[in-house]
Enzyme design. Structure first.
Site, short mmCIF file in Angstrom:
data_model
loop_
_atom_site.label_atom_id
_atom_site.label_comp_id
_atom_site.label_asym_id
_atom_site.label_seq_id
_atom_site.Cartn_x
_atom_site.Cartn_y
_atom_site.Cartn_z
N CYS A 177 0.86 -1.19 0.00
CA CYS A 177 0.00 0.00 0.00
C CYS A 177 0.90 1.23 0.00
O CYS A 177 2.11 1.12 -0.19
CB CYS A 177 -0.95 -0.01 1.20
SG CYS A 177 -0.11 -0.07 2.80
N THR A 178 0.33 2.41 0.21
CA THR A 178 1.09 3.65 0.07
C THR A 178 2.26 3.75 1.04
O THR A 178 3.41 3.92 0.64
CB THR A 178 0.17 4.86 0.25
OG1 THR A 178 -0.93 4.76 -0.65
CG2 THR A 178 0.92 6.17 0.00
#
Length: 317
Positions: A177-178
């Site tokens: 994810c980010t």
């Protein structure tokens, strides 16, 4: 560039999130910071912007607290503030998965992979790489070969996994994810669901893109970020555009929100087509009485009717 954007999180017990949030907001405002911070009994999740001096002060303040002494800050240079205001809000969770039986990543989470280990996983045919972000984030940029969950909110990911469990159950799973916070819980959820071989990219895409060895390789497009920058580069080796314009399918990395305030759908649109279609995702939204694009640009009724005619040429009707 004298400004910086900080991205960070920490799963740690905070006994009184309401009091912490109020005091933390005051500190941030005193130090000219802007951003969004969520606080709960399970920890803190924040992204904020400020000058180098002010962000250094914030980092020192956080690390002086025993609970956050080893917190990792992901730092981007910026031209100015990436947020308009400063918010610190108490929440039930610092990242909303909304499970009946919540996951505590301090007890259950997937194995951590360094950027170089993650790159090896990307090139391994026996490994399934699942993007733990939302569909609109994936559509702007993602790792080559990653699986795109059909979700618009993180809390919908567990149901998507359950619907596709048979496809992935016996595979080696790696997720990303980010900045890493979503994968901490998501990988723990996968383990609770019976998946046996689960790993995650430590520090997320933000860390991978700055790694001196991987240099963001095998990433296509841009990384979506939840601030006024909208997107940032990841791959230092080669530049690719994978986003597709909403109306004509041409390469595009320009996100806008649909001009219908009751829709607000995020779409990739060129400046030309934003005007051509009144900033809307479809004819119904373009016709909406509170169309923000029409109001902002003082579009006349005659010009509006001409723009509505353009929808006859597109499938987005």
């Amino acid at each position: 560039m004298d400004y910086r954007v900080l991205l960070y999180y920490k799963y740690v017990t905070i006994d009184d999130p309401e009091t912490f949030a109020a005091e933390h907001l005051e500190f941030c405002k005193e130090n000219n910071l802007k951003g969004r911070i969520l606080v709960s009994t399970e920890g803190i999740n924040g992204t904020l912007s400020g000058t180098k001096e002010d962000t250094d002060q914030y980092i020192a303040h956080m690390r002086a607290d025993e609970r956050f002494k080893d917190i990792t800050f992901k730092i981007d240079e910026a031209e100015g503030h990436a947020f308009k205001k400063m918010h610190v809000r108490p929440r039930h969770e610092i990242v909303a998965l909304d499970l009946e039986n919540d996951i505590d990543p301090r007890e259950t989470t997937g194995k951590y992979l360094s950027p170089s280990e993650f790159r090896e996983a990307l090139e391994d045919d026996d490994t399934i790489v699942i993007d733990a972000r939302n569909d609109y984030e994936f559509d702007l940029g993602h790792f080559r070969g990653a699986v795109r969950p059909n979700i618009t909110r993180f809390r919908d990911l567990p149901d998507w996994i359950k619907e596709n469990k048979e496809v992935f159950m016996d595979k080696k799973i790696v997720t990303y994810c980010t900045g890493g916070i979503r994968c901490e819980k998501f990988s723990g959820f996968l383990l609770k669901e019976g998946f046996e071989d689960v790993a995650q990219l430590e520090g997320g895409i933000a860390t991978y893109g700055k790694d001196p060895e991987t240099k963001g390789e095998l990433w296509d497009g841009k990384m979506y970020v939840f601030d006024e920058r909208i997107s940032v580069d990841v791959n230092q080796v080669e530049k690719t555009v994978i986003g597709k314009e909403w109306f004509d399918g041409t390469p595009c990395e320009r996100y806008i929100n649909c001009s219908n305030p009751e829709c607000n759908k995020q779409i990739l649109v060129s400046e030309e087509n934003e005007h051509r279609y009144l900033g809307a995702c479809c004819k119904e939204c373009a016709e909406h009485e509170r169309n923000r694009y029409v109001a902002k640009h003082n579009i006349s009724d005659e010009e509006k009717e001409k723009c509505l005619e353009n929808f006859k040429e597109t499938v987005q009707q």
